[in-house]
Write a protein that holds these residues in place. Structure first.
Motif, PDB file in Angstrom:
ATOM      1  N   GLU A   1       0.826  -1.214   0.000  1.00 39.23           N
ATOM      2  CA  GLU A   1       0.000   0.000   0.000  1.00 39.23           C
ATOM      3  C   GLU A   1       0.861   1.266   0.000  1.00 39.23           C
ATOM      4  N   GLU A   2       1.851   1.334   0.897  1.00 42.07           N
ATOM      5  CA  GLU A   2       2.684   2.538   0.993  1.00 42.07           C
ATOM      6  C   GLU A   2       3.781   2.571  -0.062  1.00 42.07           C
ATOM      7  N   GLY A   3       4.225   1.407  -0.504  1.00 37.86           N
ATOM      8  CA  GLY A   3       5.259   1.342  -1.523  1.00 37.86           C
ATOM      9  C   GLY A   3       6.657   1.166  -0.962  1.00 37.86           C
ATOM     10  N   LEU A   4       7.556   0.661  -1.788  1.00 39.73           N
ATOM     11  CA  LEU A   4       8.963   0.435  -1.445  1.00 39.73           C
ATOM     12  C   LEU A   4       9.798   1.577  -1.992  1.00 39.73           C
ATOM     13  N   HIS A   5      10.645   2.162  -1.138  1.00 41.25           N
ATOM     14  CA  HIS A   5      11.527   3.246  -1.586  1.00 41.25           C
ATOM     15  C   HIS A   5      12.825   2.717  -2.198  1.00 41.25           C
ATOM     16  N   LEU A   6      13.446   1.729  -1.529  1.00 42.72           N
ATOM     17  CA  LEU A   6      14.729   1.231  -2.022  1.00 42.72           C
ATOM     18  C   LEU A   6      14.917  -0.243  -1.668  1.00 42.72           C
ATOM     19  N   ALA A   7      15.435  -0.989  -2.635  1.00 41.97           N
ATOM     20  CA  ALA A   7      15.969  -2.320  -2.380  1.00 41.97           C
ATOM     21  C   ALA A   7      17.478  -2.169  -2.224  1.00 41.97           C
ATOM     22  N   LEU A   8      18.025  -2.720  -1.161  1.00 44.05           N
ATOM     23  CA  LEU A   8      19.453  -2.603  -0.875  1.00 44.05           C
ATOM     24  C   LEU A   8      20.127  -3.939  -1.146  1.00 44.05           C
ATOM     25  N   LEU A   9      20.906  -3.997  -2.217  1.00 42.51           N
ATOM     26  CA  LEU A   9      21.658  -5.205  -2.549  1.00 42.51           C
ATOM     27  C   LEU A   9      22.935  -5.197  -1.721  1.00 42.51           C
ATOM     28  N   VAL A  10      23.061  -6.167  -0.827  1.00 40.87           N
ATOM     29  CA  VAL A  10      24.169  -6.208   0.109  1.00 40.87           C
ATOM     30  C   VAL A  10      25.279  -7.099  -0.451  1.00 40.87           C
ATOM     31  N   LEU A  11      26.455  -6.510  -0.641  1.00 41.54           N
ATOM     32  CA  LEU A  11      27.641  -7.222  -1.114  1.00 41.54           C
ATOM     33  C   LEU A  11      28.775  -7.009  -0.136  1.00 41.54           C
ATOM     34  N   ARG A  12      29.667  -7.976  -0.050  1.00 41.45           N
ATOM     35  CA  ARG A  12      30.827  -7.847   0.838  1.00 41.45           C
ATOM     36  C   ARG A  12      31.952  -7.105   0.131  1.00 41.45           C
ATOM     37  N   ALA A  13      32.445  -6.058   0.779  1.00 42.66           N
ATOM     38  CA  ALA A  13      33.533  -5.284   0.198  1.00 42.66           C
ATOM     39  C   ALA A  13      34.847  -6.060   0.210  1.00 42.66           C
ATOM     40  N   ASP A  14      34.947  -7.079   1.082  1.00 42.02           N
ATOM     41  CA  ASP A  14      36.209  -7.820   1.199  1.00 42.02           C
ATOM     42  C   ASP A  14      36.252  -9.052   0.297  1.00 42.02           C
ATOM     43  N   LEU A  15      35.244  -9.233  -0.555  1.00 41.83           N
ATOM     44  CA  LEU A  15      35.232 -10.356  -1.496  1.00 41.83           C
ATOM     45  C   LEU A  15      34.974  -9.830  -2.902  1.00 41.83           C
ATOM     46  N   PRO A  16      35.672 -10.362  -3.899  1.00 45.01           N
ATOM     47  CA  PRO A  16      35.441  -9.894  -5.265  1.00 45.01           C
ATOM     48  C   PRO A  16      34.063 -10.312  -5.770  1.00 45.01           C
ATOM     49  N   LEU A  17      33.455  -9.465  -6.574  1.00 44.76           N
ATOM     50  CA  LEU A  17      32.170  -9.783  -7.184  1.00 44.76           C
ATOM     51  C   LEU A  17      32.426 -10.441  -8.529  1.00 44.76           C
ATOM     52  N   CYS A  18      31.995 -11.686  -8.660  1.00 43.68           N
ATOM     53  CA  CYS A  18      32.212 -12.438  -9.895  1.00 43.68           C
ATOM     54  C   CYS A  18      31.048 -12.215 -10.858  1.00 43.68           C
ATOM     55  N   PRO A  19      31.287 -12.355 -12.158  1.00 41.28           N
ATOM     56  CA  PRO A  19      30.225 -12.113 -13.144  1.00 41.28           C
ATOM     57  C   PRO A  19      28.972 -12.950 -12.908  1.00 41.28           C
ATOM     58  N   ASP A  20      29.133 -14.240 -12.585  1.00 39.46           N
ATOM     59  CA  ASP A  20      27.969 -15.102 -12.373  1.00 39.46           C
ATOM     60  C   ASP A  20      27.142 -14.630 -11.188  1.00 39.46           C
ATOM     61  N   GLU A  21      27.823 -14.250 -10.095  1.00 40.47           N
ATOM     62  CA  GLU A  21      27.111 -13.783  -8.906  1.00 40.47           C
ATOM     63  C   GLU A  21      26.342 -12.504  -9.217  1.00 40.47           C
ATOM     64  N   SER A  22      26.971 -11.586  -9.928  1.00 36.16           N
ATOM     65  CA  SER A  22      26.307 -10.342 -10.286  1.00 36.16           C
ATOM     66  C   SER A  22      25.100 -10.616 -11.176  1.00 36.16           C
ATOM     67  N   HIS A  23      25.263 -11.497 -12.146  1.00 39.02           N
ATOM     68  CA  HIS A  23      24.172 -11.831 -13.064  1.00 39.02           C
ATOM     69  C   HIS A  23      22.987 -12.403 -12.302  1.00 39.02           C
ATOM     70  N   HIS A  24      23.247 -13.369 -11.410  1.00 38.17           N
ATOM     71  CA  HIS A  24      22.158 -14.001 -10.659  1.00 38.17           C
ATOM     72  C   HIS A  24      21.468 -12.997  -9.736  1.00 38.17           C
ATOM     73  N   ALA A  25      22.252 -12.116  -9.117  1.00 36.96           N
ATOM     74  CA  ALA A  25      21.667 -11.111  -8.219  1.00 36.96           C
ATOM     75  C   ALA A  25      20.765 -10.155  -8.996  1.00 36.96           C
ATOM     76  N   ILE A  26      21.226  -9.714 -10.163  1.00 43.90           N
ATOM     77  CA  ILE A  26      20.433  -8.796 -10.978  1.00 43.90           C
ATOM     78  C   ILE A  26      19.162  -9.474 -11.471  1.00 43.90           C
ATOM     79  N   GLN A  27      19.273 -10.722 -11.918  1.00 46.13           N
ATOM     80  CA  GLN A  27      18.094 -11.455 -12.369  1.00 46.13           C
ATOM     81  C   GLN A  27      17.076 -11.599 -11.247  1.00 46.13           C
TER      82      GLN A  27
END
Length: 221
Positions: free
Chosen positions: A102-128
């Motif tokens: 009813e009120e709506g969502l302002h932001l979705a916060l995608l939480v990633l670890r700064a101390d681990l590299p983001l791999c292409p597959d992980e990014s793809h799955h998260a975005i999907q």
């Protein structure tokens, strides 16, 4: 809004196991609503909504001080050690519609670890996954929280040098969400001043999106 001088922002935290979603939610709320601990398996198995007390000194509009309330929906991780992709998706989708339909969502916060590299597959799955939840305008309603920033600092990285050295996968993701990102230290309780800085950044993201909200709907499946 509960009254003319109060603003509520609705947030959901998303991410993989041990990324620090629940801890980030607790930091934003200034509480310990969500269970957060080290575990060899996924800790969160269902969605839960946390609410902050009234927060003063964060936002002023038209010369008047507003009180702020923060609502955070904590979610099971994806990938999850005990739930399928469909189970996580349907659980989160239902909770979004229940709490923010009813009120709506302002932001979705995608939480990633700064101390681990983001791999292409992980990014793809998260975005999907986020696209499935939020639809085609997901980029306007998504920001990235980079947790465990203290470990990056211990390794000698400032925010600028970290991003300068970041993978093209992470830089591409940050670009796609219009560089809406925040560094968080999950290893210690966030002091009042640090929390205020983070909340002001989130409010700035929301303001730049013209205070629009996304109205989640129950799945028709």
């Amino acid at each position: 809004m509960a009254d003319s001088n109060e603003m509520t922002i609705n947030l959901v935290v998303l991410g993989r196991t041990q990324a620090g979603k629940s801890a980030a939610g607790n930091s934003l709320l200034g509480s310990s609503d969500f269970e957060s601990r080290l575990s060899p398996s996924s800790v969160t198995t269902h969605c839960s909504l946390g609410r902050s007390c009234r927060i003063l000194g964060i936002i002023r509009r038209n010369g008047c001080e507003f009180s702020l309330r923060v609502r955070v929906l904590d979610t099971p991780s994806y990938p999850h050690s005990g739930l399928s992709r469909e189970e996580v998706r349907d659980t989160v989708r239902s909770a979004l519609a229940q709490h923010f339909g009813e009120e709506g969502l302002h932001l979705a916060l995608l939480v990633l670890r700064a101390d681990l590299p983001l791999c292409p597959d992980e990014s793809h799955h998260a975005i999907q996954f986020i696209q499935d939840l939020l639809g085609p305008t997901w980029k306007d309603f998504t920001a990235v929280l980079l947790t465990h920033a203290d470990k990056a600092e211990e390794a000698g990285f400032s925010e600028e040098s970290y991003l300068h050295s970041a993978s093209s996968t992470l830089l591409s993701l940050l670009s796609s969400v219009q560089h809406k990102y925040i560094f968080l230290d999950n290893q210690k309780s966030m002091i009042k001043e640090e929390r205020a800085i983070v909340l002001r950044k989130l409010l700035n993201f929301i303001r730049k999106n013209n205070y629009q909200v996304l109205l989640p709907k129950h799945s028709k499946e």
